[in-house]
Design a protein around this motif. Structure first.
Motif, PDB file in Angstrom:
ATOM      1  N   TRP A 159      -4.553  10.865   2.198  1.00  0.00           N
ATOM      2  CA  TRP A 159      -3.246  10.131   2.663  1.00  0.00           C
ATOM      3  C   TRP A 159      -1.634  10.610   2.415  1.00  0.00           C
ATOM      4  O   TRP A 159      -0.811  10.049   3.585  1.00  0.00           O
ATOM      5  N   GLN A 180       0.120   0.840  10.415  1.00  0.00           N
ATOM      6  CA  GLN A 180      -0.928  -0.046  10.957  1.00  0.00           C
ATOM      7  C   GLN A 180      -1.754  -0.705   9.619  1.00  0.00           C
ATOM      8  O   GLN A 180      -2.061   0.078   8.275  1.00  0.00           O
ATOM      9  N   SER A 181      -2.279  -1.640   9.961  1.00  0.00           N
ATOM     10  CA  SER A 181      -2.833  -1.807   8.900  1.00  0.00           C
ATOM     11  C   SER A 181      -4.482  -1.148   8.376  1.00  0.00           C
ATOM     12  O   SER A 181      -4.797  -0.287   9.603  1.00  0.00           O
ATOM     13  N   ASN A 182      -4.366  -1.692   7.306  1.00  0.00           N
ATOM     14  CA  ASN A 182      -6.087  -0.335   6.974  1.00  0.00           C
ATOM     15  C   ASN A 182      -6.257  -1.181   5.401  1.00  0.00           C
ATOM     16  O   ASN A 182      -5.132  -1.739   4.641  1.00  0.00           O
ATOM     17  N   SER A 183      -7.563  -0.782   4.608  1.00  0.00           N
ATOM     18  CA  SER A 183      -7.367  -1.712   3.358  1.00  0.00           C
ATOM     19  C   SER A 183      -8.333  -0.965   2.364  1.00  0.00           C
ATOM     20  O   SER A 183      -8.825  -1.268   1.267  1.00  0.00           O
ATOM     21  N   ASN A 184      -7.155   0.701   2.309  1.00  0.00           N
ATOM     22  CA  ASN A 184      -7.253   1.390   1.197  1.00  0.00           C
ATOM     23  C   ASN A 184      -6.909   0.876  -0.083  1.00  0.00           C
ATOM     24  O   ASN A 184      -7.596   0.607  -1.526  1.00  0.00           O
ATOM     25  N   ASP A 235      -9.135   0.075  -3.126  1.00  0.00           N
ATOM     26  CA  ASP A 235      -9.087   0.801  -4.729  1.00  0.00           C
ATOM     27  C   ASP A 235      -9.136  -0.823  -5.654  1.00  0.00           C
ATOM     28  O   ASP A 235      -9.550  -0.380  -6.892  1.00  0.00           O
ATOM     29  N   ASP A 238       4.056   7.950  -5.798  1.00  0.00           N
ATOM     30  CA  ASP A 238       5.093   7.276  -5.883  1.00  0.00           C
ATOM     31  C   ASP A 238       5.906   7.242  -5.699  1.00  0.00           C
ATOM     32  O   ASP A 238       7.052   7.072  -4.401  1.00  0.00           O
ATOM     33  N   LYS A 257       0.423   7.489 -11.043  1.00  0.00           N
ATOM     34  CA  LYS A 257       0.060   6.989  -9.602  1.00  0.00           C
ATOM     35  C   LYS A 257       2.084   6.246  -9.084  1.00  0.00           C
ATOM     36  O   LYS A 257       2.189   6.484  -8.075  1.00  0.00           O
ATOM     37  N   GLU A 305       0.692  -1.139   0.541  1.00  0.00           N
ATOM     38  CA  GLU A 305       0.380   0.277   0.330  1.00  0.00           C
ATOM     39  C   GLU A 305       0.975   1.482  -0.117  1.00  0.00           C
ATOM     40  O   GLU A 305       1.412   1.502   0.974  1.00  0.00           O
ATOM     41  N   TYR A 306       1.078   2.034  -1.332  1.00  0.00           N
ATOM     42  CA  TYR A 306       1.751   3.055  -1.229  1.00  0.00           C
ATOM     43  C   TYR A 306       1.034   4.487  -1.373  1.00  0.00           C
ATOM     44  O   TYR A 306      -0.274   4.482  -1.835  1.00  0.00           O
ATOM     45  N   HIS A 307       0.459   5.173  -0.068  1.00  0.00           N
ATOM     46  CA  HIS A 307       0.153   6.615  -0.346  1.00  0.00           C
ATOM     47  C   HIS A 307      -1.129   6.124  -0.806  1.00  0.00           C
ATOM     48  O   HIS A 307      -2.255   6.539  -0.987  1.00  0.00           O
ATOM     49  N   GLY A 308      -1.523   5.094   0.304  1.00  0.00           N
ATOM     50  CA  GLY A 308      -2.895   4.837   0.649  1.00  0.00           C
ATOM     51  C   GLY A 308      -4.145   4.090  -0.577  1.00  0.00           C
ATOM     52  O   GLY A 308      -5.172   3.848  -0.618  1.00  0.00           O
ATOM     53  N   SER A 309      -2.687   3.546  -1.411  1.00  0.00           N
ATOM     54  CA  SER A 309      -3.825   2.681  -2.366  1.00  0.00           C
ATOM     55  C   SER A 309      -2.353   1.802  -3.427  1.00  0.00           C
ATOM     56  O   SER A 309      -1.896   1.949  -3.117  1.00  0.00           O
ATOM     57  N   VAL A 310      -3.133   1.121  -4.289  1.00  0.00           N
ATOM     58  CA  VAL A 310      -1.810   0.048  -5.092  1.00  0.00           C
ATOM     59  C   VAL A 310      -1.495   0.941  -5.219  1.00  0.00           C
ATOM     60  O   VAL A 310      -1.406   2.180  -6.234  1.00  0.00           O
ATOM     61  N   SER A 311      -0.234   0.197  -5.873  1.00  0.00           N
ATOM     62  CA  SER A 311       1.794   0.429  -5.959  1.00  0.00           C
ATOM     63  C   SER A 311       1.199   1.198  -7.679  1.00  0.00           C
ATOM     64  O   SER A 311       0.065   0.326  -8.065  1.00  0.00           O
ATOM     65  N   GLY A 312       1.956   1.916  -8.151  1.00  0.00           N
ATOM     66  CA  GLY A 312       1.978   2.022  -9.742  1.00  0.00           C
ATOM     67  C   GLY A 312       2.116   1.573 -10.536  1.00  0.00           C
ATOM     68  O   GLY A 312       1.600   1.240 -11.666  1.00  0.00           O
TER      69      GLY A 312
END
Lengths: 181, 181, 181, 181
Positions: free
Chosen positions: D129, C114-118, C122, D93, D89, C79-86
């Motif tokens: 984020w 911390q765990s998160n599901s952002n 996405d 990143d 993205k 999780e990069y910046h609250g989302s999927v990696s580029g």
């Protein structure tokens, strides 16, 4: 002086999201802003029926008028099923652009289990939809049943400090954004 | 034979999301599935208070029992403020894993303005939270006020065809996913 | 026998998301499915330029052909910046409906904090966009730096068990969903 | 005077999202702000590998330094698979809090098909984020292939007016939010 209105999204008698809201309200008041907390447990609101005549429920007008007169909002919700509570969403559905557009909002969520930001994400999109601002600072309080001490304060100092920053940002940035261009 | 329950998220007397739900229900019935539509306008549901005693509201048990006995769900919501209606979210809040986990859901939204998938996205995350499946097919009906003809059918053939595919996918894939492993 | 392809979204030499992917791949193989892991660190993929001629990069065809031939997918992303990696999003951008529609995907994310599901949220929306199925089970591994032991296994038994359920669900439900109607 | 940096998320030679970005950049300049557009098509950026040594790619430092020195950002992305492009993205990143925190961003998306706000929603969460602000005004340009005339202007006056409001809001609110407390 900025006016902030807090709305809690839980009807549970001993709600943690309402406690978190009170904590923030105190801090915001200490920063010199005016705060009013609308406790949905004390209000008689109907389900939104997509219409605009709620004259049978005077609390709808009270909700609308109070929010319309505010500069900023604190929305504090329990995370139910990975999103904002239906109770809070319904209260927002009873308002529209007239009340919410241009307001500055800060978001808090409270969870029984592990911390997560789903409810906060949904609320952020919802508030944008009505052209409100949402401050970057947000607070998700996980495992709420052990997050508060017997006096209603947060046990975790890190979280407590984040609430301070949240309050600070909400007051400062509401003042900045609500000034004349 | 799969059992599908439809829930509409609008209380508006002449609701378009309820119309869309009826259209899908007919198509699902024509495919040989059993369908029951729960019309929230005819049910007396309270706001979820985070507790589990709703004995004063027999319709809560009716909602829970009907959904528990189902294999699949159609959720049809008006998009209010870029998300699911509070009315529908509250109905979901009145249920939990026992009713919703493992069910197969199809999602429909209806909008006054331009089509968008915000409410559908939020519902998808919400349904996953309670461990339900959501079919990839989904339908957002924009500018609902001109989407239906006087007999309640969809004017746009493309949309109507998408509702067919939606119904087909929901029935077929509910059957597949609900079979024993 | 179902064919599952795993794609990891990190290029970091000692990537935790790649480790998690390997763990799941082993479990899926043990369940009798065929698994192939595409390691983006070993592939030479270009940035997606919105066109369809990538003949200068044979690995694009390899990615597309491998995924097209699969029944199911494991997508594992930091999780990069609250989302999927580029990196992973770009690999998905290099494919389309032909490769991804109708496939059954399971999602994993790995976070430093911390765990998160952002990122998972996405990815779920992204995969639906290309008409793939996403299983309800998903795994977010927080504080990844302390989640694995020296042999690359998960320290937390609860998480390890969730990976088992994830693998089980992916194999079983891919088989169900990919059978003829 | 506020400094705005625009970043376009498409590498397509005749990209519509880059055109939309240029249109906004002109309007922002006309409002007295300083604007610089970073065209990713002219930059040699690597995929983010989760590390921090990109000395082999001087354009990484150029990206980072330019954004760090800015007050506000315009992010313009094609919507690929219902989200932000992997290209954009990945560029995000390659940056972190040092570059992005506290900045004020405005978001634009361009779609081949019907308008939608998925990419904008994801970008909004991503920017939060990294503790950036995102203005409520956002623009999604659907069916981009017929949205621009031969001189690169928007055909739809409503959309063009929304770009004006977007530019106005970005400049005004960046000035407000970036002033000393």
């Amino acid at each position: 002086m900025v006016k902030i209105v807090g709305i809690g999204g839980s009807l549970r008698p001993d709600s943690y999201s309402q406690r978190a809201l009170r904590l923030v309200a105190q801090r915001i008041e200490a920063l010199g802003a005016e705060v009013e907390v609308l406790d949905l447990r004390d209000m008689n609101l109907p389900f939104c029926d997509g219409g605009d005549d709620y004259s049978a429920y005077p609390d709808v007008a009270r909700l609308q008028n109070t929010v319309r007169a505010a500069d900023g909002l604190i929305l504090s919700t329990p995370e139910y099923h990975g999103s904002v509570s239906g109770v809070l969403k319904n209260a927002l559905d009873l308002m529209g652009f007239e009340e919410l557009s241009g307001k500055v909002a800060g978001l808090i969520s409270v969870l029984g289990g592990q911390s997560n930001s789903n409810a906060l994400n949904d609320l952020r999109t919802i508030m944008r939809w009505v052209h409100a601002w949402v401050i970057p600072e947000q607070v998700a309080i996980g495992q709420a049943w052990k997050a508060f001490d017997s006096e209603g304060n947060l046990v975790d100092e890190g979280l407590s400090k984040r609430l301070d920053q949240f309050a600070q940002s909400l007051v400062e940035n509401t003042a900045k954004l609500r000034q004349a261009a």
